[in-house]
Design a protein around this motif. Sequence first.
Motif, PDB file in Angstrom:
ATOM      1  N   GLY A 157      -2.913  -1.074  -1.374  1.00  0.00           N
ATOM      2  CA  GLY A 157      -2.112  -1.747  -0.177  1.00  0.00           C
ATOM      3  C   GLY A 157      -1.365  -0.712   0.942  1.00  0.00           C
ATOM      4  O   GLY A 157      -1.534  -1.040   2.047  1.00  0.00           O
ATOM      5  N   LEU A 158      -0.848   0.513   0.266  1.00  0.00           N
ATOM      6  CA  LEU A 158      -0.282   1.493   1.275  1.00  0.00           C
ATOM      7  C   LEU A 158      -1.464   1.926   2.172  1.00  0.00           C
ATOM      8  O   LEU A 158      -1.200   2.120   3.222  1.00  0.00           O
ATOM      9  N   PHE A 159      -2.650   2.232   1.473  1.00  0.00           N
ATOM     10  CA  PHE A 159      -3.756   2.851   2.324  1.00  0.00           C
ATOM     11  C   PHE A 159      -4.121   1.635   3.393  1.00  0.00           C
ATOM     12  O   PHE A 159      -4.163   2.270   4.673  1.00  0.00           O
ATOM     13  N   ALA A 160      -3.979   0.621   3.099  1.00  0.00           N
ATOM     14  CA  ALA A 160      -4.571  -0.445   3.950  1.00  0.00           C
ATOM     15  C   ALA A 160      -3.526  -0.760   5.133  1.00  0.00           C
ATOM     16  O   ALA A 160      -3.925  -1.393   5.838  1.00  0.00           O
ATOM     17  N   MET A 161      -2.062  -0.362   4.721  1.00  0.00           N
ATOM     18  CA  MET A 161      -1.149  -0.475   5.827  1.00  0.00           C
ATOM     19  C   MET A 161      -1.492   0.605   6.904  1.00  0.00           C
ATOM     20  O   MET A 161      -0.872   0.457   8.043  1.00  0.00           O
ATOM     21  N   VAL A 162      -1.882   1.890   6.786  1.00  0.00           N
ATOM     22  CA  VAL A 162      -2.075   2.921   7.673  1.00  0.00           C
ATOM     23  C   VAL A 162      -3.448   2.716   8.311  1.00  0.00           C
ATOM     24  O   VAL A 162      -3.584   3.354   9.320  1.00  0.00           O
ATOM     25  N   LEU A 163      -4.395   2.123   7.750  1.00  0.00           N
ATOM     26  CA  LEU A 163      -5.954   2.251   8.151  1.00  0.00           C
ATOM     27  C   LEU A 163      -5.860   1.697   9.384  1.00  0.00           C
ATOM     28  O   LEU A 163      -6.785   2.132  10.190  1.00  0.00           O
ATOM     29  N   PRO A 164      -5.446   0.619   9.709  1.00  0.00           N
ATOM     30  CA  PRO A 164      -5.656   0.067  11.255  1.00  0.00           C
ATOM     31  C   PRO A 164      -5.127   1.181  12.276  1.00  0.00           C
ATOM     32  O   PRO A 164      -5.778   1.074  13.254  1.00  0.00           O
ATOM     33  N   PHE A 165      -4.114   1.773  12.084  1.00  0.00           N
ATOM     34  CA  PHE A 165      -3.630   2.729  12.753  1.00  0.00           C
ATOM     35  C   PHE A 165      -4.352   3.783  13.109  1.00  0.00           C
ATOM     36  O   PHE A 165      -4.754   4.166  14.449  1.00  0.00           O
ATOM     37  N   ALA A 166      -5.036   4.310  11.876  1.00  0.00           N
ATOM     38  CA  ALA A 166      -6.001   5.396  12.027  1.00  0.00           C
ATOM     39  C   ALA A 166      -7.373   4.984  12.644  1.00  0.00           C
ATOM     40  O   ALA A 166      -7.800   5.844  13.538  1.00  0.00           O
ATOM     41  N   ASN A 167      -7.652   4.045  12.282  1.00  0.00           N
ATOM     42  CA  ASN A 167      -8.801   3.272  12.993  1.00  0.00           C
ATOM     43  C   ASN A 167      -8.787   3.404  14.311  1.00  0.00           C
ATOM     44  O   ASN A 167      -9.635   3.428  15.230  1.00  0.00           O
ATOM     45  N   PHE A 168      -7.688   2.733  14.957  1.00  0.00           N
ATOM     46  CA  PHE A 168      -7.337   2.593  16.566  1.00  0.00           C
ATOM     47  C   PHE A 168      -7.481   3.901  16.981  1.00  0.00           C
ATOM     48  O   PHE A 168      -7.995   4.127  18.215  1.00  0.00           O
ATOM     49  N   VAL A 169      -6.708   4.811  16.577  1.00  0.00           N
ATOM     50  CA  VAL A 169      -6.663   6.260  17.082  1.00  0.00           C
ATOM     51  C   VAL A 169      -8.169   6.805  17.179  1.00  0.00           C
ATOM     52  O   VAL A 169      -8.466   7.281  17.989  1.00  0.00           O
ATOM     53  N   GLY A 170      -8.855   6.622  16.153  1.00  0.00           N
ATOM     54  CA  GLY A 170     -10.449   7.135  15.936  1.00  0.00           C
ATOM     55  C   GLY A 170     -11.280   6.684  16.866  1.00  0.00           C
ATOM     56  O   GLY A 170     -12.096   7.076  17.245  1.00  0.00           O
ATOM     57  N   LEU A 171     -10.977   5.327  17.699  1.00  0.00           N
ATOM     58  CA  LEU A 171     -11.577   4.737  18.661  1.00  0.00           C
ATOM     59  C   LEU A 171     -11.863   5.893  19.867  1.00  0.00           C
ATOM     60  O   LEU A 171     -12.876   5.675  20.340  1.00  0.00           O
ATOM     61  N   PHE A 172     -10.921   6.638  19.950  1.00  0.00           N
ATOM     62  CA  PHE A 172     -11.019   7.413  21.461  1.00  0.00           C
ATOM     63  C   PHE A 172     -11.675   8.796  21.040  1.00  0.00           C
ATOM     64  O   PHE A 172     -11.521   9.624  21.625  1.00  0.00           O
ATOM     65  N   GLN A 173     -12.002   9.211  19.529  1.00  0.00           N
ATOM     66  CA  GLN A 173     -12.618  10.424  19.110  1.00  0.00           C
ATOM     67  C   GLN A 173     -13.579  10.859  19.774  1.00  0.00           C
ATOM     68  O   GLN A 173     -13.944  11.951  20.181  1.00  0.00           O
ATOM     69  N   ASP A 174     -14.789   9.995  19.851  1.00  0.00           N
ATOM     70  CA  ASP A 174     -16.113  10.584  20.229  1.00  0.00           C
ATOM     71  C   ASP A 174     -16.192  10.900  21.792  1.00  0.00           C
ATOM     72  O   ASP A 174     -16.867  11.624  22.029  1.00  0.00           O
ATOM     73  N   LEU A 175     -15.585  10.070  22.556  1.00  0.00           N
ATOM     74  CA  LEU A 175     -15.612  10.151  23.965  1.00  0.00           C
ATOM     75  C   LEU A 175     -17.179  10.009  24.581  1.00  0.00           C
ATOM     76  O   LEU A 175     -17.364  10.526  25.730  1.00  0.00           O
ATOM     77  N   GLY A 176     -17.917   9.578  23.761  1.00  0.00           N
ATOM     78  CA  GLY A 176     -19.425   9.148  24.406  1.00  0.00           C
ATOM     79  C   GLY A 176     -20.195  10.576  24.152  1.00  0.00           C
ATOM     80  O   GLY A 176     -21.206  10.526  24.886  1.00  0.00           O
ATOM     81  N   LEU A 177     -19.591  11.632  23.670  1.00  0.00           N
ATOM     82  CA  LEU A 177     -20.259  12.726  23.743  1.00  0.00           C
ATOM     83  C   LEU A 177     -21.729  12.924  22.851  1.00  0.00           C
ATOM     84  O   LEU A 177     -22.810  13.348  23.110  1.00  0.00           O
ATOM     85  N   THR A 178     -21.552  12.017  21.749  1.00  0.00           N
ATOM     86  CA  THR A 178     -22.769  12.037  20.859  1.00  0.00           C
ATOM     87  C   THR A 178     -23.868  11.381  21.860  1.00  0.00           C
ATOM     88  O   THR A 178     -25.241  11.934  21.577  1.00  0.00           O
ATOM     89  N   GLN A 179     -23.789  10.254  22.452  1.00  0.00           N
ATOM     90  CA  GLN A 179     -24.687   9.604  23.175  1.00  0.00           C
ATOM     91  C   GLN A 179     -25.050  10.610  24.408  1.00  0.00           C
ATOM     92  O   GLN A 179     -26.232  10.763  24.534  1.00  0.00           O
TER      93      GLN A 179
END
Length: 154
Positions: free
Chosen positions: A54-76
């Motif tokens: 449950g503790l991990f589930a509390m933090v994961l949404p924040f990490a996933n949201f921040v992670g949305l900005f990681q790739d910047l479309g560079l892979t494509q």
Amino acid sequence: MTSSEELIPAPSDDLRKRTLSGTAMIAAGQGVRIAVQFLSVVLIARLLAPEDIGLFAMVLPFANFVGLFQDLGLTQAITTASRLTRGQATVMFWLNLGVSGILALILAALAPVISAFYGRPELVGLTLGLAATFVLSGLFTVQIALLSRTLGYA
């Protein structure tokens, strides 16, 4: 041509063979990834108490949201560019690693806020651990994109 202007090859003339080989390797890799994820979830569920999960589930949404900005479309951009030099790929690697580091710092800075939001001090360490994974991910994102570009799975 200098080494920084050396082109990173697109798929070779034997495109059909390399495509089939690449597809088979991707499918095999996905199968292994799914199996490892399944087994790790089973193992973690067995080793951890429900409260820990449950503790991990509390933090994961924040990490996933921040992670949305990681790739910047560079892979494509890497996989679809008609012309890509080694110098450009190097710049993309460092750019991606820099962005990943900044995002890791942002998530790390949010650790006390997340902890205070839930009233759980143990979330600070967990959030810092998840933040470190952003840097690790930034180390291999461009290399995987380059493999996809050249169909270099064979």
